[in-house]
Design an enzyme around this catalytic site. Sequence first.
Site, mmCIF file in Angstrom:
data_model
loop_
_atom_site.group_PDB
_atom_site.id
_atom_site.type_symbol
_atom_site.label_atom_id
_atom_site.label_comp_id
_atom_site.label_asym_id
_atom_site.label_seq_id
_atom_site.Cartn_x
_atom_site.Cartn_y
_atom_site.Cartn_z
ATOM 1 N N ARG A 190 0.833 -1.219 0.000
ATOM 2 C CA ARG A 190 0.000 0.000 0.000
ATOM 3 C C ARG A 190 0.869 1.271 0.000
ATOM 4 O O ARG A 190 0.538 2.256 0.663
ATOM 5 C CB ARG A 190 -0.927 0.038 1.221
ATOM 6 C CG ARG A 190 -2.024 -1.000 1.227
ATOM 7 C CD ARG A 190 -3.012 -0.812 0.082
ATOM 8 N NE ARG A 190 -4.150 -1.688 0.242
ATOM 9 C CZ ARG A 190 -4.163 -2.968 -0.120
ATOM 10 N NH1 ARG A 190 -3.108 -3.504 -0.699
ATOM 11 N NH2 ARG A 190 -5.242 -3.699 0.068
ATOM 12 N N SER A 208 -10.844 -0.618 3.132
ATOM 13 C CA SER A 208 -10.110 -0.764 4.398
ATOM 14 C C SER A 208 -9.707 0.612 4.900
ATOM 15 O O SER A 208 -9.099 1.379 4.159
ATOM 16 C CB SER A 208 -8.831 -1.577 4.189
ATOM 17 O OG SER A 208 -9.134 -2.869 3.748
ATOM 18 N N GLU A 232 -5.313 4.090 6.052
ATOM 19 C CA GLU A 232 -4.949 3.867 4.652
ATOM 20 C C GLU A 232 -5.298 5.082 3.785
ATOM 21 O O GLU A 232 -4.506 5.461 2.923
ATOM 22 C CB GLU A 232 -5.658 2.597 4.150
ATOM 23 C CG GLU A 232 -5.107 2.079 2.846
ATOM 24 C CD GLU A 232 -5.891 0.889 2.315
ATOM 25 O OE1 GLU A 232 -6.814 1.115 1.514
ATOM 26 O OE2 GLU A 232 -5.575 -0.250 2.674
#
Length: 345
Positions: free
Chosen positions: A168, A245, A341
């Site tokens: 990520r 998420s 995130e």
Amino acid sequence: MTPAGLPEFVRHDVDLSRHTTLALPGRAALFAEIRQVEQLARLAGSRLARRFVLGGGSNVVFSGDFDGLVLHIAIRGRELIGEDQDSWIVRAGAGEGWHEFVGWTLENGWPGLENLALIPGTVGAAPIQNIGAYGIEVAERFLALEAFDLRSGTIRRLDHAACRFGYRDSVFKQQGWHREGRLAITHVSFRLPKAWRARTAYADLAAELAGRRIVAPTASEVADAVVAVRRRKLPDPGVLPNAGSFFENPVVSAALADRLGREHPDLPTYPQTDGRVKLAAGWLIEHSGWKGRDLGRAGMYENQALVLVNRGGASGSEVLALARAVQADVRERFAVELSPEPVIV
Ligand code: EPU
């Protein structure tokens, strides 16, 4: 900031709520829909206090109003730009919808992106956080991208190494280029393998295919199974606003993972190549009592505790208050730090 002298396509005082999948209230002082690279050239060098580059808005939280210029990247187009013995090379405008792009590659018989079906957002956003799901990350298929440097007014080409991908993560996040509005990705190209093999080891995906009695799936069958799993576990942002998420899965020391694993034998752990261990944030959040629990008008989703949802009318500050409460409880219970995130603006 002096709006005077800005090109005619820059709009004033624009509602941002329909530009983010969390549907948070907020307004942008200035907003430009970018359909052509030339528009970026006209904005280069403009002396604005703040700029922010926005794609599909599926990974961003505006904590309030944005007192600057939002560049909404809507550059379209997708084409096969090359082919060799091993691969097909495709290129798409940054504003193409990611899922539609994946569908287009599959319809044309070019596999490789099927595990990433139904991820919200745009093609241009995909490399920034190196989107990943069901055993694959976009970095594996990424070839290069083109980005417009709004400071220098030049187009830059970044290859795989220049993007410095991680879990990520990419150079865009490491340098803050997109959130500072410095570099706007305009096009992305991908290398799709001719010697393709289905990647089906991820537990949820394997179970879905087994349930369908499919042993040797085609790429489209993998995509269909991924879509079914996602629909079951993840809320549709069109129905229940969310940003996927909300936290990254934390990567911790082997010592901490060992201790937590002894205390909680059902904690999912994923050993990394560097010796550290990735933990399932959804499990940690569920076992801190937050699955299906709300704070104000925001909550953690009942089918997947890692997904923060807007129950209706939540503000950016309510979302951030919930995020902080979840982080505090996970920290207290497990001594693990969760990082959001999405980009928080
Ligand atoms: N789990 C729980 N409780 C929960 C949620 C999960 O115990 O409420 C456990 C599951 O049982 C499983 C483990 O945690 O053992 C992992 O859960 P899951 O397979 O649902 O995946 P995840 O790690 O929570 C990641 C990505 C998702 C991606 C899925 C599938 C991150 C931060 N999230 O979620 O990506 O779709 O794997 O590959 O890496 C996103 O980034 O926005 C996103 C949705």
